[in-house]
Scaffold this active site. Structure first.
Site, PDB file in Angstrom:
ATOM      1  N   SER A  92      -2.734  -0.867  -2.986  1.00 41.98           N
ATOM      2  CA  SER A  92      -3.706   0.172  -2.641  1.00 41.98           C
ATOM      3  C   SER A  92      -3.007   1.519  -2.548  1.00 41.98           C
ATOM      4  O   SER A  92      -1.779   1.607  -2.629  1.00 41.98           O
ATOM      5  CB  SER A  92      -4.403  -0.198  -1.327  1.00 41.98           C
ATOM      6  OG  SER A  92      -5.482   0.672  -1.067  1.00 41.98           O
ATOM      7  N   ILE A 114       0.838  -1.201   0.000  1.00 37.14           N
ATOM      8  CA  ILE A 114       0.000   0.000   0.000  1.00 37.14           C
ATOM      9  C   ILE A 114       0.869   1.246   0.000  1.00 37.14           C
ATOM     10  O   ILE A 114       1.949   1.268   0.600  1.00 37.14           O
ATOM     11  CB  ILE A 114      -0.984  -0.003   1.210  1.00 37.14           C
ATOM     12  CG1 ILE A 114      -1.930   1.204   1.143  1.00 37.14           C
ATOM     13  CG2 ILE A 114      -0.258  -0.092   2.531  1.00 37.14           C
ATOM     14  CD1 ILE A 114      -3.100   1.131   2.121  1.00 37.14           C
ATOM     15  N   CYS A 115       0.395   2.270  -0.721  1.00 37.95           N
ATOM     16  CA  CYS A 115       1.034   3.588  -0.727  1.00 37.95           C
ATOM     17  C   CYS A 115       2.465   3.492  -1.268  1.00 37.95           C
ATOM     18  O   CYS A 115       2.701   2.910  -2.320  1.00 37.95           O
ATOM     19  CB  CYS A 115       0.967   4.176   0.685  1.00 37.95           C
ATOM     20  SG  CYS A 115       1.299   5.946   0.797  1.00 37.95           S
ATOM     21  N   ALA A 116       3.446   4.031  -0.551  1.00 34.47           N
ATOM     22  CA  ALA A 116       4.843   3.944  -0.980  1.00 34.47           C
ATOM     23  C   ALA A 116       5.359   2.520  -0.932  1.00 34.47           C
ATOM     24  O   ALA A 116       6.375   2.196  -1.558  1.00 34.47           O
ATOM     25  CB  ALA A 116       5.715   4.839  -0.101  1.00 34.47           C
ATOM     26  N   GLY A 117       4.666   1.657  -0.195  1.00 39.37           N
ATOM     27  CA  GLY A 117       5.074   0.263  -0.115  1.00 39.37           C
ATOM     28  C   GLY A 117       5.122  -0.422  -1.469  1.00 39.37           C
ATOM     29  O   GLY A 117       5.897  -1.364  -1.669  1.00 39.37           O
TER      30      GLY A 117
END
Length: 196
Positions: free
Chosen positions: A160, A112-115
């Site tokens: 996400s 999710i996000c920067a992940g």
């Protein structure tokens, strides 16, 4: 819980680093645990006994990363966002190897996000469609099919966008690990918007 139920219980690793986005981390862990998923919070390169997250929240992992960790004991691995997570996991050979091991074993790998930046560094094939925080779109669309959907599921890869999509992200992981009935039960329990 009986031994037979424990044997059937789904298990997940959620990574935690200094600089992890705490909403994405805590909401995901909370929702998975409400669904009775056995979650192990694994700290990676944490300077102290706790991780200092992106907004200053301190979170203690269940255990520190070990080379003995194996996908064989788990059903999913989750990489929350935060620039710290993206940087630390993106440079950690052991964590990247484990993420790829999950993927190649056809187990859930969720970013999710920067992940999502870690997906490419871990070797997740470029054939997949992913999403992320909008700031990383230009980087990711060079190597992946990119979507602006709130959550994208492509085979065993779930991605996400950010803090505001974390409930949907976590519920999607629950659906893939368990079933829609559990998701609907959780939505009712948490008074979650029915549009999720």
């Amino acid at each position: 819980m009986s031994d037979s139920k424990k044997a059937d219980q789904k298990k997940a690793i959620v990574f935690l680093c200094d600089g992890t986005e705490e909403m994405e981390f805590t909401i995901t862990v909370d929702v998975l645990r409400r669904a009775k998923v056995d979650v192990t919070v694994v700290g990676v390169n944490i300077a102290k006994e706790f991780a200092l997250c992106s907004r200053g929240v301190k979170i203690t992992p269940d255990e520190k990363f070990s080379e003995s960790l194996s996908s064989g004991n788990y059903d999913a691995v989750v990489i929350p966002g935060g620039n710290g997570t993206a940087s630390i996991l993106g440079d950690h050979e052991g964590a990247k190897k484990l993420i790829l091991e999950f993927y190649e074993s056809k187990k859930i790998v969720a970013f999710i996000c920067a992940g999502t930046l870690v997906a490419e560094k871990a070797g997740i094939p470029h054939k997949h469609t992913v999403t992320s925080y909008p700031a990383f779109k230009s980087e990711l669309e060079k190597v992946y099919n990119y979507s602006e959907d709130r959550v994208v599921v492509d085979e065993n890869v779930i991605t996400s966008r950010g803090p505001g999509t974390t409930f949907l992200f976590a519920l999607t992981i629950v659906e893939k690990l368990l079933n829609v009935k559990t998701v609907n039960s959780l939505k009712n329990e948490m008074l979650t918007c029915s549009s999720l």
